[in-house]
Design an enzyme around this catalytic site. Sequence first.
Site, PDB file in Angstrom:
ATOM      1  N   TRP A 143    -225.932 -11.629 -65.058  1.00  0.00           N
ATOM      2  CA  TRP A 143    -226.834 -12.751 -65.030  1.00  0.00           C
ATOM      3  C   TRP A 143    -226.189 -13.996 -65.558  1.00  0.00           C
ATOM      4  O   TRP A 143    -226.439 -15.247 -65.360  1.00  0.00           O
ATOM      5  CB  TRP A 143    -228.092 -12.375 -65.750  1.00  0.00           C
ATOM      6  CG  TRP A 143    -227.900 -11.885 -67.161  1.00  0.00           C
ATOM      7  CD1 TRP A 143    -228.007 -10.570 -67.511  1.00  0.00           C
ATOM      8  CD2 TRP A 143    -227.555 -12.606 -68.308  1.00  0.00           C
ATOM      9  NE1 TRP A 143    -227.516 -10.556 -68.849  1.00  0.00           N
ATOM     10  CE2 TRP A 143    -227.577 -11.757 -69.320  1.00  0.00           C
ATOM     11  CE3 TRP A 143    -227.372 -13.890 -68.497  1.00  0.00           C
ATOM     12  CZ2 TRP A 143    -227.032 -11.872 -70.489  1.00  0.00           C
ATOM     13  CZ3 TRP A 143    -227.099 -14.280 -70.004  1.00  0.00           C
ATOM     14  CH2 TRP A 143    -227.194 -13.326 -70.800  1.00  0.00           C
ATOM     15  N   ASN A 144    -225.208 -13.970 -66.409  1.00  0.00           N
ATOM     16  CA  ASN A 144    -224.570 -15.100 -67.064  1.00  0.00           C
ATOM     17  C   ASN A 144    -223.589 -15.842 -66.285  1.00  0.00           C
ATOM     18  O   ASN A 144    -223.625 -17.018 -66.194  1.00  0.00           O
ATOM     19  CB  ASN A 144    -223.887 -14.781 -68.289  1.00  0.00           C
ATOM     20  CG  ASN A 144    -222.688 -13.509 -68.042  1.00  0.00           C
ATOM     21  OD1 ASN A 144    -222.577 -13.116 -67.353  1.00  0.00           O
ATOM     22  ND2 ASN A 144    -221.740 -13.613 -68.932  1.00  0.00           N
ATOM     23  N   LYS A 167    -225.754  -6.268 -55.726  1.00  0.00           N
ATOM     24  CA  LYS A 167    -227.100  -6.116 -56.404  1.00  0.00           C
ATOM     25  C   LYS A 167    -226.947  -7.241 -57.455  1.00  0.00           C
ATOM     26  O   LYS A 167    -226.285  -7.064 -58.641  1.00  0.00           O
ATOM     27  CB  LYS A 167    -227.278  -4.850 -56.915  1.00  0.00           C
ATOM     28  CG  LYS A 167    -228.666  -4.851 -57.601  1.00  0.00           C
ATOM     29  CD  LYS A 167    -229.199  -3.628 -58.107  1.00  0.00           C
ATOM     30  CE  LYS A 167    -228.748  -3.958 -59.827  1.00  0.00           C
ATOM     31  NZ  LYS A 167    -229.684  -4.851 -60.407  1.00  0.00           N
ATOM     32  N   PRO A 168    -227.501  -8.482 -57.118  1.00  0.00           N
ATOM     33  CA  PRO A 168    -227.477  -9.373 -58.269  1.00  0.00           C
ATOM     34  C   PRO A 168    -228.461  -8.877 -59.450  1.00  0.00           C
ATOM     35  O   PRO A 168    -229.135  -7.955 -59.230  1.00  0.00           O
ATOM     36  CB  PRO A 168    -228.079 -10.621 -57.723  1.00  0.00           C
ATOM     37  CG  PRO A 168    -228.224 -10.325 -56.055  1.00  0.00           C
ATOM     38  CD  PRO A 168    -228.293  -8.643 -55.937  1.00  0.00           C
ATOM     39  N   GLY A 218    -220.496  -6.479 -66.700  1.00  0.00           N
ATOM     40  CA  GLY A 218    -221.814  -6.369 -67.558  1.00  0.00           C
ATOM     41  C   GLY A 218    -221.501  -5.562 -68.493  1.00  0.00           C
ATOM     42  O   GLY A 218    -220.486  -5.732 -69.411  1.00  0.00           O
ATOM     43  N   SER A 219    -222.719  -5.069 -69.294  1.00  0.00           N
ATOM     44  CA  SER A 219    -222.577  -4.452 -70.692  1.00  0.00           C
ATOM     45  C   SER A 219    -221.819  -3.058 -70.574  1.00  0.00           C
ATOM     46  O   SER A 219    -221.733  -2.548 -69.480  1.00  0.00           O
ATOM     47  CB  SER A 219    -223.954  -4.244 -71.104  1.00  0.00           C
ATOM     48  OG  SER A 219    -224.707  -3.065 -70.480  1.00  0.00           O
ATOM     49  N   GLU A 240    -215.797  -4.507 -65.851  1.00  0.00           N
ATOM     50  CA  GLU A 240    -215.332  -5.359 -66.624  1.00  0.00           C
ATOM     51  C   GLU A 240    -216.698  -5.573 -67.714  1.00  0.00           C
ATOM     52  O   GLU A 240    -217.726  -5.905 -67.159  1.00  0.00           O
ATOM     53  CB  GLU A 240    -215.246  -6.624 -65.830  1.00  0.00           C
ATOM     54  CG  GLU A 240    -214.670  -7.830 -66.879  1.00  0.00           C
ATOM     55  CD  GLU A 240    -215.274  -8.902 -67.682  1.00  0.00           C
ATOM     56  OE1 GLU A 240    -215.900  -8.671 -68.683  1.00  0.00           O
ATOM     57  OE2 GLU A 240    -215.711  -9.603 -66.827  1.00  0.00           O
ATOM     58  N   LEU A 241    -216.392  -5.267 -68.850  1.00  0.00           N
ATOM     59  CA  LEU A 241    -217.586  -4.903 -69.747  1.00  0.00           C
ATOM     60  C   LEU A 241    -217.636  -5.548 -70.881  1.00  0.00           C
ATOM     61  O   LEU A 241    -217.124  -6.932 -70.875  1.00  0.00           O
ATOM     62  CB  LEU A 241    -217.412  -3.525 -70.240  1.00  0.00           C
ATOM     63  CG  LEU A 241    -217.249  -2.473 -69.051  1.00  0.00           C
ATOM     64  CD1 LEU A 241    -217.162  -0.875 -69.555  1.00  0.00           C
ATOM     65  CD2 LEU A 241    -218.432  -2.499 -68.245  1.00  0.00           C
ATOM     66  N   GLU A 372    -222.167  -6.937 -79.631  1.00  0.00           N
ATOM     67  CA  GLU A 372    -222.249  -8.653 -79.081  1.00  0.00           C
ATOM     68  C   GLU A 372    -223.490  -9.267 -79.686  1.00  0.00           C
ATOM     69  O   GLU A 372    -224.379  -8.795 -79.485  1.00  0.00           O
ATOM     70  CB  GLU A 372    -222.200  -8.104 -77.336  1.00  0.00           C
ATOM     71  CG  GLU A 372    -220.899  -7.871 -76.904  1.00  0.00           C
ATOM     72  CD  GLU A 372    -221.007  -8.039 -75.522  1.00  0.00           C
ATOM     73  OE1 GLU A 372    -220.367  -9.021 -74.602  1.00  0.00           O
ATOM     74  OE2 GLU A 372    -221.787  -7.115 -74.859  1.00  0.00           O
TER      75      GLU A 372
END
Length: 475
Positions: A143-144, A167-168, A218-219, A240-241, A372
């Site tokens: 989302w960022n 999938k957004p 994402g996370s 990519e986390l 984070e």
Amino acid sequence: MVQGVVVENGVIQNINPATGQLIEPAVNVTSPEELENIISAANASQPSWSDKTLSERIEAIRQGLIAVEPIGDELASVITEEMGKVSAEAKLEVSNAIGLKDGWLDMVKEANEDVHLGGGEEGKAESIVVRDPLGVVVVISPWNFPAGEIPFLAIPALVAGNTVIVKPSEVTPRSGELFCRALASSLPEGVLQVVQGDGKTGEQLISSDDIHMVAMTGSTATGKKIMNVCSKKLKRLVLELGGKDPMVVFKDADLDKAANDAVAFSLFNCGQVCCAVERVYVDESIQNEFEQKVLDVAKKYKVGNPTDADTTIGPLASQVQRENVSKQVEAAVKEGAKVLYQSDCPDDRHANFYPVTVLSSLKQVMPIQNLETFGPVVAMSTFDGTEEAAIEMANSSEFGLASYVYTTDLTKGSRVARKIRSGQVGINCYSILEAQPACPWIGHKQSGFGSHSGMDGFRSFSVPKSIVFTTNAPK
């Protein structure tokens, strides 16, 4: 980071973080039946897409990026509306995505070309390495950067001859779909499709036996769940986390630049960046001087309506995100951290604004130094000025995405950079902005799995196959 977005009666409750109001039109969740049809269409379209030449696929994708240009302003406005990014940053995100159609796309092409290894002399076999597509690739986007991150995963997958289902994030469903629809306008039907929904939809999608690879930004928590699902069929992954990225400031650094960068890259995108500066370690001998310089810079930032031209910090993307930042700051203060500064910000309980916050005297055991934060916080602590202490503190995290070292002694900077366990290290700069496009982007430890970007990353979406042959008949 879990955002707490609600799905009700098959509809995503898409909320404007600057107003707390529902965004219209509503976005429907993709039903299980629709999902199966989309997966079937992707598999049916993949062979003919793969049969096109590499140059034909590249040109189709280039035209798709060109098709984003006419909707650029609309897309930037939707990004701002959905996740609160200030208008200037949203427009830059869209512009950067469109700009991939030039040199970057040419590098993706180069990474997928056949490699001739020689041979062919009399009695000698010749060898060629070609790239085999995997089939159908799922891209789960964050989302960022709801438009900017999709092409870094989807385009290399498409160039390799795969079909792609995006999938957004449910936090920014319209942004992701608007970008993908434009990109798909130049591609054959079924080659690039979009599904909508939350984690439940994502799990249904990646669990299908007819999905062959998953790429996600994402996370770390979500990445682990995806890896667990995909392990059952040994599906390939690029993840990519998260990050908890350190910045080390030695006493011989250009302190004005270091202070400016510490603030700018702690606050960029309201701090909601995986490679944001989240831990600033300052040589204790320059603590007071450096902290004053940081304050002078931080006080220039204004929190407010993201559509206002003079706003530099918009709202956080969700109420859950704001509460997470607030809890970390409050816990740190309770445990002895000092609040050097908090800015003004709109007082609207329905919105997700949080003040620019500068903290000092942080201890390594505090949650804010280990989890984070993803918010507009400059978090500072000190070290004894030695290289050994700087390296130890920078590495004192389960994450290892990016790191930053500030010193005028480039030999020392290089020594420290080589010993920090992270995927990128910027010496006197914010590496992701300054790195060459061919640089890979992935992290150590719990910050990533697989390879994202760079030649290695571009090749992650295919399997190398050696073809060995000779024109000589056996004797």
